[in-house]
Design an enzyme around this catalytic site. Structure first.
Site, PDB file in Angstrom:
ATOM      1  N   CYS A   1       0.782  -1.226   0.051  1.00 22.29           N
ATOM      2  CA  CYS A   1       0.037  -0.003  -0.020  1.00 22.29           C
ATOM      3  C   CYS A   1       0.925   1.236  -0.106  1.00 22.29           C
ATOM      4  O   CYS A   1       1.520   1.448   0.894  1.00 22.29           O
ATOM      5  CB  CYS A   1      -1.027   0.118   1.278  1.00 22.29           C
ATOM      6  SG  CYS A   1      -1.997   1.462   1.056  1.00 22.29           S
TER       7      CYS A   1
ATOM      8  N   ILE B   1      -1.000  -5.722  -9.739  1.00 19.72           N
ATOM      9  CA  ILE B   1      -0.159  -4.958  -8.938  1.00 19.72           C
ATOM     10  C   ILE B   1      -0.896  -4.336  -8.069  1.00 19.72           C
ATOM     11  O   ILE B   1      -2.373  -4.038  -8.335  1.00 19.72           O
ATOM     12  CB  ILE B   1       0.653  -3.993  -9.957  1.00 19.72           C
ATOM     13  CG1 ILE B   1      -0.252  -3.157 -10.741  1.00 19.72           C
ATOM     14  CG2 ILE B   1       1.965  -4.836 -10.460  1.00 19.72           C
ATOM     15  CD1 ILE B   1       0.504  -1.949 -11.676  1.00 19.72           C
TER      16      ILE B   1
END
Ligand SMILES: Cc1cc2nc3c(=O)[nH]c(=O)nc-3n(C[C@H](O)[C@H](O)[C@H](O)COP(=O)(O)O)c2cc1C
Length: 304
Positions: free
Chosen positions: A129, A190
């Protein structure tokens, strides 16, 4: 026609289409639009041991061909998910994949142990993240740290483990190999790419967090290249994520080597897109006389 696809020795999806983490919450809102049982799987919002409030608002902004979010991993926390959200999802005939994250190795391990519960088909571990200072990205950049983290989580988890990688690394294949070596079952490629938006009228960043993560069609070509690169270096299944909005996108990712896909921000614009995408895949298979999805995985024809 067989649209099923295998993600792990003990995890088969009825079709390759899943929701992506963070754009589908825990499924409740989308179930008002369509029957979640049509999906190969539902991937939940990323969960942590304790509830998290996330970043200051505004937290999303539209950009040409996509959007930037800086939600900051806001979530209800694992206990609330298990007590109040999981039973709702269990009512559908689809695989339930729980995305989770921590800020230390111990937190990842404790979260995985807490989520190792009946009704949960697999865990997707987020080490990618870009919107929080501590959300696993430091593990997701270093092959050795990632290997050790995946190995520890693998050691306590009885169900399939998927690891979601960031595109913001020098060589993603090194990370993918570390994940495979540590015996994860699959890799998701991704997550979003770091990005920002500025409002020149006020000379201010648009997002409360200043920067966020870019998703949507703008990142699709990047994701496609990464899936292609990773598929040539690992033998475990790959789940594609990044700008997927049509059945044609799905087929392209499968040809590049993905075994399944996750649909993220496309469903914020059109919550019915899943239906069209799944029907489109079937139509493509019929038109091209493809009997099973497995026949298509990685079957890109490249010039010699
Ligand atoms: C609003 C929003 C929240 C997200 N939250 C998470 C999350 O909690 N965990 C995670 O692994 N990815 C999260 N993502 C990344 C998506 O799952 C997906 O990988 C990314 O958006 C690229 O796919 P897309 O272009 O189809 O949206 C989030 C994305 C968006 C747009």
């Amino acid at each position: 026609m067989d649209t099923s696809t295998r993600i792990a020795s003990n995890l088969v999806l009825k079709n390759p289409v899943m929701s992506a983490s963070g754009t589908f919450a825990y499924g409740e809102e989308f179930s008002e639009f369509f029957d979640l049982s049509i999906l190969g799987g539902v991937v939940t919002k990323g969960l942590s041991l304790k509830p998290k409030t996330g970043n200051p608002t505004p937290r999303i902004v539209e950009t040409p061909c996509g959007m930037i979010n800086s939600i900051g991993l806001e979530n209800v926390g694992i206990p609330v998910f298990l007590n109040e959200k999981l039973s709702f999802l269990k009512g559908f005939d689809t695989q339930i994949i729980v995305n989770f994250f921590g800020t230390t190795e111990d937190e990842y391990v404790l979260a995985a142990e807490a989520l190792d519960k009946d009704g949960i088909s697999a865990l997707e571990m987020n080490v990618s993240c870009p919107n929080v200072k501590k959300g696993g990205i430091e593990f997701g950049r270093d092959p050795d740290a990632l290997y050790s983290l995946v190995k520890m989580v693998r050691g306590v988890l009885g169900r399939p483990l998927i690891v979601k990688l960031s595109p913001m690394v020098t060589d993603i294949t090194q990370l993918a190999l570390a994940v495979q070596e540590a015996k994860a079952d699959a890799i998701t490629c991704i997550n979003t790419l770091p990005a920002m938006a500025i409002d020149e009228r006020f000379r201010r960043p648009v997002l409360g967090n200043i920067t966020g993560g870019l998703s949507g069609p703008a990142i699709k070509p990047v994701a496609l290249k990464i899936v292609w690169d990773v598929s040539r270096c690992v033998s475990i299944p790959i789940i594609a994520s990044g700008g997927i909005a049509t059945y044609r996108d799905v087929i392209q990712f499968i040809l590049a080597g993905a075994s399944a896909v996750e649909i993220g921000c496309a469903c914020l614009r059109d919550p019915f897109c899943f239906i069209e995408i799944i029907e489109g895949i079937r139509g493509y298979m019929e038109e091209h006389h493809i009997e099973s999805i497995a026949e298509l995985i990685g079957k890109l024809e490249t010039p010699r």
